[in-house]
Design an enzyme around this catalytic site. Structure first.
Site, short mmCIF file in Angstrom:
data_model
loop_
_atom_site.label_atom_id
_atom_site.label_comp_id
_atom_site.label_asym_id
_atom_site.label_seq_id
_atom_site.Cartn_x
_atom_site.Cartn_y
_atom_site.Cartn_z
N ASP A 49 25.12 20.52 35.90
CA ASP A 49 26.35 20.61 36.69
C ASP A 49 26.03 21.21 38.06
OD1 ASP A 49 29.53 20.77 36.55
OD2 ASP A 49 28.82 22.61 37.53
N TYR A 54 27.58 24.17 46.19
CA TYR A 54 26.52 25.07 45.69
C TYR A 54 25.28 25.03 46.58
CZ TYR A 54 29.28 24.85 41.33
OH TYR A 54 30.27 24.88 40.40
N1 LIG Z 1 34.43 24.06 38.93
C1 LIG Z 1 34.41 25.30 39.37
O1 LIG Z 1 35.25 25.71 40.20
C2 LIG Z 1 33.39 26.25 38.86
C3 LIG Z 1 33.56 27.63 39.04
C4 LIG Z 1 32.59 28.48 38.50
C5 LIG Z 1 31.51 27.96 37.82
N2 LIG Z 1 31.34 26.61 37.68
C6 LIG Z 1 30.16 26.01 36.99
O2 LIG Z 1 30.01 26.65 35.72
C7 LIG Z 1 28.72 27.22 35.63
C8 LIG Z 1 28.72 28.44 34.74
O3 LIG Z 1 29.64 29.42 35.20
P1 LIG Z 1 29.17 30.79 35.88
O4 LIG Z 1 27.87 30.57 36.53
O5 LIG Z 1 30.31 31.27 36.70
O6 LIG Z 1 29.07 31.83 34.68
P2 LIG Z 1 28.42 31.89 33.21
O7 LIG Z 1 27.59 30.71 32.92
O8 LIG Z 1 29.53 32.25 32.28
O9 LIG Z 1 27.50 33.19 33.32
C9 LIG Z 1 26.36 33.24 34.12
C10 LIG Z 1 25.85 34.68 34.12
O10 LIG Z 1 25.51 35.06 32.78
C11 LIG Z 1 24.16 35.49 32.73
N3 LIG Z 1 23.59 34.97 31.47
C12 LIG Z 1 23.17 33.70 31.22
N4 LIG Z 1 22.79 33.57 29.94
C13 LIG Z 1 22.97 34.77 29.36
C14 LIG Z 1 22.74 35.26 28.05
N5 LIG Z 1 22.26 34.49 27.08
N6 LIG Z 1 23.04 36.57 27.80
C15 LIG Z 1 23.54 37.37 28.77
N7 LIG Z 1 23.77 36.96 30.03
C16 LIG Z 1 23.49 35.67 30.34
C17 LIG Z 1 23.49 34.93 33.95
O11 LIG Z 1 22.50 35.83 34.42
P3 LIG Z 1 20.95 35.43 34.51
O12 LIG Z 1 20.83 34.44 35.60
O13 LIG Z 1 20.33 36.75 34.81
O14 LIG Z 1 20.57 34.88 33.15
C18 LIG Z 1 24.63 34.87 34.96
O15 LIG Z 1 24.78 36.13 35.60
C19 LIG Z 1 28.36 27.49 37.09
O16 LIG Z 1 27.00 27.77 37.27
C20 LIG Z 1 28.84 26.23 37.74
O17 LIG Z 1 27.92 25.17 37.50
C21 LIG Z 1 32.29 25.75 38.17
#
Ligand SMILES: NC(=O)c1ccc[n+]([C@@H]2O[C@H](COP(=O)([O-])OP(=O)(O)OC[C@H]3O[C@@H](n4cnc5c(N)ncnc54)[C@H](OP(=O)(O)O)[C@@H]3O)[C@@H](O)[C@H]2O)c1
Length: 281
Positions: A49, A54
């Protein structure tokens, strides 16, 4: 290669097969992004994604090519930023996304956030044209409310295969999920591990201990067990396997209910970056 990551199940909607597990890439930049994407694909992830906002589509494309995985075996999503929703601009932006990714088409092209300043009918008309012109296999929306989804479905001439929105145990999204199901659209959960906050949750950790899983794995399992697509992001290669090992156990109904009960009023983590930028509500 971990056996857990082979043969990730997919959700099938309107002709689209979306792998239930994808890699989120928000905030992954440069060499880290390319390396994590490459490693994820080598491990067996088949869904990535990204978004024009980004600023990493180039690196996502590099990671894809470096992985050696065949293009047709990977589901790539990107998103158009709302300031580019005027029809001609949308089409130009979609071509620019493909240029950065170095792909002929993406699997899924989304409207990233609603933009009330441009008529939705015009934007959707352009999005449908982009699909018909072969730049995207499927189209959908992101951060659309139930009424906006209804409006979009009324206006579109091509199927909208998903709504991507914030979805994790700390936030009650049951109304949006029910609306997606009713319309035959997939739910794609962003911030599925609540930006890492699930790690410290007692309920998730306790249930995890019973299954020899981490709190993050229990959280992701809770979502995929409801046929919700998850796109957790990590910058750490070692966490790629952890976040993917969610298809070899099942949560009981009482466990699912305990996790659903974690939802709270202040559970939302992401506010509209676009609205804030435009100085709207
Ligand atoms: N459409 C939209 O408006 C929108 C908005 C937000 C996000 N998104 C998409 O959704 C994706 C995911 O959402 P997100 O990045 O906001 O948050 P997320 O995936 O819920 O969380 C990411 C965070 O969790 C940590 N993490 C990852 N795996 C872990 C584990 N097993 N245990 C503990 N911590 C862990 C990561 O740190 P480390 O890097 O240190 O592992 C990072 O700080 C985004 O990357 C993006 O592609 C879309």
């Amino acid at each position: 290669m971990s056996a857990d990551i082979q043969n990730v199940p997919s959700v099938e909607v309107n002709g689209a097969r979306i792998p239930l597990l994808g890699l989120g890439t928000w905030d992954l930049r440069g060499r880290v992004c390319a390396r994590v994407v490459e490693q994820a694909l080598r491990l067996g992830y088949r869904h990535i994604d990204t978004a024009e906002m980004y600023d990493n589509e180039r690196e996502v494309g590099e990671g894809l090519r470096a992985s050696g995985v065949k293009r047709n075996d990977v589901f790539i999503t990107t998103k158009i930023w709302p300031s580019h929703f005027a029809p001609l601009e949308l089409e130009r932006t979609a071509r620019e996304c493909l240029g950065r990714l170095r792909l002929g088409e993406v699997d899924l092209l989304l409207l990233h956030w609603p933009n009330p300043q441009i008529p939705l009918a015009e934007t959707l008309g352009a999005l449908c044209k982009v699909k018909r012109d072969g730049l995207a296999r499927h189209i959908g929306v992101s951060n659309f409310t139930v009424p906006l989804m209804d409006e979009a479905l009324r206006l579109t001439s091509e199927p909208l295969v998903c709504n991507q929105f914030e979805c994790h145990p700390f936030l009650d999204q049951s109304k949006l999920i029910a609306a997606c199901r009713q319309h035959g659209m997939a739910v794609v959960a962003y911030s599925p591990i609540a930006k890492g906050r699930v790690r410290d949750d007692e309920t998730l950790s306790r249930i995890g201990a019973e299954h020899k899983k981490t709190a993050a794995q229990v959280c992701l399992r809770f979502l995929v067990q409801q046929n919700i697509v998850v796109i957790p992001r990590t910058s750490k290669v070692e966490r790629l396997s952890e976040n993917a090992a969610i298809f070899d156990f099942a949560l009981s109904e009482p466990e699912m209910a305990s996790i659903a009960a974690l939802a709270r009023r202040d559970g939302r983590l992401v506010n509209s970056a676009f609205s804030a930028q435009q100085n709207w509500d």
